[in-house]
Design an enzyme around this catalytic site. Sequence first.
Site, mmCIF file in Angstrom:
data_model
loop_
_atom_site.group_PDB
_atom_site.id
_atom_site.type_symbol
_atom_site.label_atom_id
_atom_site.label_comp_id
_atom_site.label_asym_id
_atom_site.label_seq_id
_atom_site.Cartn_x
_atom_site.Cartn_y
_atom_site.Cartn_z
ATOM 1 N N SER A 45 45.868 42.189 53.088
ATOM 2 C CA SER A 45 45.100 43.351 53.523
ATOM 3 C C SER A 45 45.583 44.523 52.685
ATOM 4 C CB SER A 45 45.316 43.610 55.014
ATOM 5 O OG SER A 45 44.340 44.520 55.469
ATOM 6 N N GLU A 46 44.639 45.256 52.088
ATOM 7 C CA GLU A 46 45.018 46.223 51.048
ATOM 8 C C GLU A 46 45.822 47.411 51.566
ATOM 9 O OE1 GLU A 46 41.896 45.325 51.792
ATOM 10 O OE2 GLU A 46 40.537 47.047 51.897
ATOM 11 N N ASN A 47 45.887 47.592 52.888
ATOM 12 C CA ASN A 47 46.723 48.674 53.400
ATOM 13 C C ASN A 47 48.206 48.299 53.379
ATOM 14 O OD1 ASN A 47 45.976 46.815 55.503
ATOM 15 N ND2 ASN A 47 46.936 48.187 56.962
ATOM 16 N N GLY A 48 48.525 47.058 52.943
ATOM 17 C CA GLY A 48 49.926 46.768 52.674
ATOM 18 C C GLY A 48 50.550 45.621 53.428
ATOM 19 N N SER A 87 50.171 47.192 46.537
ATOM 20 C CA SER A 87 49.057 46.408 47.061
ATOM 21 C C SER A 87 47.935 46.314 46.032
ATOM 22 C CB SER A 87 48.529 47.046 48.348
ATOM 23 O OG SER A 87 47.440 46.330 48.843
#
Lengths: 218, 233
Positions: A45-48, A87
């Site tokens: 998930s690109e938020n980390g 990320s």
Amino acid sequence: MLDKNGIARRIAKELQDGYFVNLGIGIPTLVANYIPQGIEVEFQSENGVLGMGPFPFEGEEDADIINAGKQTITTMPGASFFDSAMSFGMIRGQHVDLTILGAMEVSESGDIANWKIPGRMVKGMGGAMDLVASAENIIVAMMHTNKAGKSKLLKACSLPLTGVNCVKKIVTNLALLEVVDGGFRLLERAPGVSIEDIRKATEGNLIVEGEIPEMILD
Amino acid sequence: MIRKTVPNVAEALSGVKDGMTFMLGGFGLCGIPENAIAELVKLNVTDVTCISNNAGVDDFGLGLLLQKKQIKKMISSYVGENDEFERQMLSGELDVELIPQGTLAERCRAAQGGFPAFYTPAGYGTEVAEGKETREFNGKMYVLEHAFQADFAFVKAWKGDEAGNLIFKGTARNFNPCMCGAAKITVAEVEELVPAGTLDPNQIHIPGIFVQRIFQGEKYEKRIEQRTVRQKA
């Protein structure tokens, strides 16, 4: 015809053992429910977070652990957290094997539009532009037509683009298609859907070669 | 040891003025500098430019500054959860620059690490690339993007020490580390401020050199935007 879960089930069959996968918001999120037995995949998930798990049990939500849709989540054994720059390093550096995302429009040359309707809806692109500009393998999950009944598989996108020449495959409620030179090549029909149904719902050039099998969902 | 501690949020924000550019960490409401935002509301600084992935919700996070019309310009990647934001944007009251999320993070990191600009594939062929230099490398097209320039960076960490060393928790990390040292003054607020020597140097995410001021936040609401759960079988 497939519903949203059906689309997710068909896309899940494209997952391969050892894949790192980024799932967009909406139908793509459902793919995590249909991972084929006997394979290991990890969701980024690109938020980390890498190694995303299912939603927490009630009472176990942690405000500090969310996905890119801002939903509370859990992590799997082997998971890791990292900052946003790292990320997107994973994404731009092509360490993520597969990106699955939704779209408002896809063109027959693989362009995608999914972030803005001028004058009406401007939510922003989030991480979508980074994802589509870099991912080697992009599958779009969407309905074949919009709410007004108009095709979303077009000769050219009419909305502001998210990325160019990037979409590889599309799974809709009607079909599985591949973007090739010259148009959308029909690979599979959704259960109970005819080639003619698909042709009618596709504005861009539809390429039909040989027998087109009906999808098998297991 | 060079001490970075300040006694409270008021001192941490001293020097903040109208018209400045601020960076604010957080993804949605996760990991936002709640205490610094509350102080910005109290100080009523106006005409500010905010660099932040999101714009909060109507009644929390940066939404609080939007309500009081303190923000002149937002630089963000996704602003979907805020009606007041959308209203101000569509009416032209608020200047908005939407940029890809990875580009936002990297423009912070470039400022932190001394790069004036960098090439990214994100946005090539879209309106994001309009008016920007593009260049081909190894057969692929890239867009030139520039490092941010900001007056203050407001970040939030889980734990920090007197030397300004920071440790983040979960996905509350997000943009916070990228913004440390990316502005003229970095203000870190933490849930737990501990004496120097307490944190294991092996576990530090951001060294104190990137932080000018650190304080312990008075309280953290840590609001959840999308509470999603599953039932026990």
